[in-house]
Motif scaffolding. Sequence first.
Motif, short mmCIF file in Angstrom:
data_model
loop_
_atom_site.label_atom_id
_atom_site.label_comp_id
_atom_site.label_asym_id
_atom_site.label_seq_id
_atom_site.Cartn_x
_atom_site.Cartn_y
_atom_site.Cartn_z
N LEU A 63 11.61 5.58 -6.11
CA LEU A 63 10.44 4.72 -6.02
C LEU A 63 9.56 4.91 -7.25
O LEU A 63 9.74 5.85 -8.04
N ASP A 64 8.58 4.00 -7.41
CA ASP A 64 7.64 4.12 -8.52
C ASP A 64 6.91 5.45 -8.51
O ASP A 64 6.53 5.97 -9.56
N SER A 65 6.72 5.99 -7.31
CA SER A 65 6.01 7.26 -7.17
C SER A 65 6.85 8.45 -7.65
O SER A 65 6.34 9.57 -7.78
N GLY A 66 8.14 8.19 -7.90
CA GLY A 66 9.06 9.26 -8.26
C GLY A 66 9.79 9.84 -7.07
O GLY A 66 10.69 10.68 -7.23
N GLU A 67 9.45 9.39 -5.89
CA GLU A 67 10.11 9.88 -4.67
C GLU A 67 11.55 9.40 -4.62
O GLU A 67 11.85 8.23 -4.88
N LEU A 68 12.45 10.31 -4.28
CA LEU A 68 13.87 9.99 -4.13
C LEU A 68 14.16 9.73 -2.66
O LEU A 68 13.91 10.59 -1.81
N LEU A 69 14.69 8.55 -2.35
CA LEU A 69 15.03 8.24 -0.97
C LEU A 69 16.32 8.93 -0.56
O LEU A 69 17.21 9.14 -1.39
N PRO A 70 16.46 9.27 0.73
CA PRO A 70 17.70 9.92 1.18
C PRO A 70 18.89 8.98 1.19
O PRO A 70 20.03 9.43 1.29
N GLY A 71 18.64 7.68 1.08
CA GLY A 71 19.72 6.70 1.09
C GLY A 71 19.23 5.34 1.50
O GLY A 71 18.04 5.15 1.79
N ALA A 72 20.12 4.36 1.52
CA ALA A 72 19.78 3.01 1.93
C ALA A 72 21.05 2.26 2.27
O ALA A 72 22.16 2.67 1.90
N ILE A 88 7.85 -8.83 5.33
CA ILE A 88 8.86 -7.88 4.85
C ILE A 88 8.35 -7.16 3.61
O ILE A 88 8.07 -7.80 2.58
N PRO A 89 8.24 -5.84 3.64
CA PRO A 89 7.94 -5.08 2.42
C PRO A 89 9.14 -5.14 1.46
O PRO A 89 10.28 -4.92 1.86
N MET A 90 8.84 -5.44 0.19
CA MET A 90 9.87 -5.51 -0.85
C MET A 90 9.45 -4.55 -1.97
O MET A 90 8.48 -4.80 -2.68
N VAL A 91 10.17 -3.44 -2.09
CA VAL A 91 9.76 -2.37 -2.98
C VAL A 91 10.70 -2.32 -4.19
O VAL A 91 11.92 -2.20 -4.05
N LYS A 92 10.13 -2.42 -5.38
CA LYS A 92 10.91 -2.33 -6.60
C LYS A 92 11.31 -0.88 -6.85
O LYS A 92 10.47 0.02 -6.82
N THR A 93 12.59 -0.64 -7.11
CA THR A 93 13.10 0.72 -7.26
C THR A 93 13.99 0.82 -8.50
O THR A 93 14.50 -0.19 -9.01
N ARG A 94 14.20 2.03 -8.95
CA ARG A 94 15.23 2.32 -9.95
C ARG A 94 16.43 2.91 -9.21
O ARG A 94 16.28 3.86 -8.43
N VAL A 95 17.59 2.34 -9.48
CA VAL A 95 18.80 2.73 -8.77
C VAL A 95 19.82 3.25 -9.77
O VAL A 95 20.11 2.59 -10.78
N PHE A 96 20.36 4.42 -9.47
CA PHE A 96 21.33 5.09 -10.34
C PHE A 96 22.70 5.10 -9.65
O PHE A 96 22.82 5.54 -8.51
N THR A 120 0.82 -1.21 0.00
CA THR A 120 0.00 0.00 0.00
C THR A 120 0.85 1.26 0.00
O THR A 120 0.32 2.35 -0.20
N ARG A 121 2.17 1.13 0.22
CA ARG A 121 3.05 2.29 0.23
C ARG A 121 4.48 1.84 -0.04
O ARG A 121 4.77 0.64 -0.03
N GLY A 122 5.36 2.79 -0.29
CA GLY A 122 6.73 2.46 -0.63
C GLY A 122 7.75 2.80 0.44
O GLY A 122 8.91 2.40 0.34
N VAL A 123 7.33 3.53 1.48
CA VAL A 123 8.25 3.95 2.54
C VAL A 123 7.69 3.50 3.89
O VAL A 123 6.50 3.65 4.16
N TYR A 124 8.58 2.95 4.73
CA TYR A 124 8.21 2.46 6.06
C TYR A 124 9.17 3.09 7.07
O TYR A 124 10.27 2.57 7.29
N GLU A 125 8.74 4.18 7.67
CA GLU A 125 9.63 4.97 8.53
C GLU A 125 10.12 4.20 9.75
O GLU A 125 11.18 4.53 10.30
N ASP A 126 9.38 3.16 10.17
CA ASP A 126 9.77 2.40 11.35
C ASP A 126 10.68 1.21 11.01
O ASP A 126 10.97 0.38 11.89
N ARG A 127 11.12 1.12 9.77
CA ARG A 127 11.98 0.02 9.34
C ARG A 127 13.25 0.57 8.67
O ARG A 127 13.33 1.74 8.35
N VAL A 128 14.20 -0.33 8.45
CA VAL A 128 15.50 0.05 7.87
C VAL A 128 15.51 -0.34 6.39
O VAL A 128 15.25 -1.50 6.05
N PRO A 129 15.84 0.60 5.49
CA PRO A 129 15.88 0.28 4.06
C PRO A 129 17.20 -0.39 3.68
O PRO A 129 18.28 0.15 3.94
N VAL A 130 17.11 -1.56 3.04
CA VAL A 130 18.30 -2.30 2.62
C VAL A 130 18.12 -2.74 1.17
O VAL A 130 17.18 -3.48 0.86
#
Length: 248
Positions: free
Chosen positions: A158-167, A80-88, A45-55
Amino acid sequence: MAEPDPRTLEALGLAEAPREHPLSYPGARPEESVLLDGDRLLPLTRGVYEDRVPVLAVGSNACPAQLRHKMARSGVSGTIPMVKTRVFGLGVGVSAHVSPMGYVSASPFHAPGAVGELFLTWLDAAQLAVVDASEGVAVAEGAYGRAWLSASEVRIVLDSGELLPGAHVYVNRRGVLHNGSGTPRLHPGERPLLASLLAGSERLRELFGETPEDFCARARGDAALCARGTRLFASEGLTIASGLERYA
């Protein structure tokens, strides 16, 4: 409780964990973002989980069956949420070590200009500890270190176009294998990788046999032999730095 139908697990990509089937490495991956929930793959239902660690998962940690296997063996929640992303800026290379799991695994390398799709796993504290342990993060001679890559080094979109601060990402401490021309070789899947490595090294064939099946059978569970294979990669000049060691 009844055991899951193996046919259902196979259809979901949950049937074979590379830890149990080394030649399947890196394992089957979902076609889209999913919530891994034990034996089920559910919509997210979403691409970001603030209470978890992005790996970021560059190898078998993008395979639901592998994650399911790791969590089940440790008695930890397999949700475990598994989010498909584009990585540059990141490439998926070949680790400069032989794993006692019976395969030669993937490892990231610094690749300015590269663009690819990777899964981002959002792990809680217990799940992160399990994956850290599986990668040997806390062991001085362990293969991997867990690195934090900020958006200034690697862009994760993310698919939404949101840029993550890191992982976070697991970086091989020994570097990666090169392709013969001084640049990292890409991981093509375990069978073609092992066939190529064995064809190119008589000493590797002496240690691990003539075929990918021989390699996996001999390597699996034999830490001393795997260590010899790892040293052989270095002594034959097959390894180079990933460019990410300073972060691990």
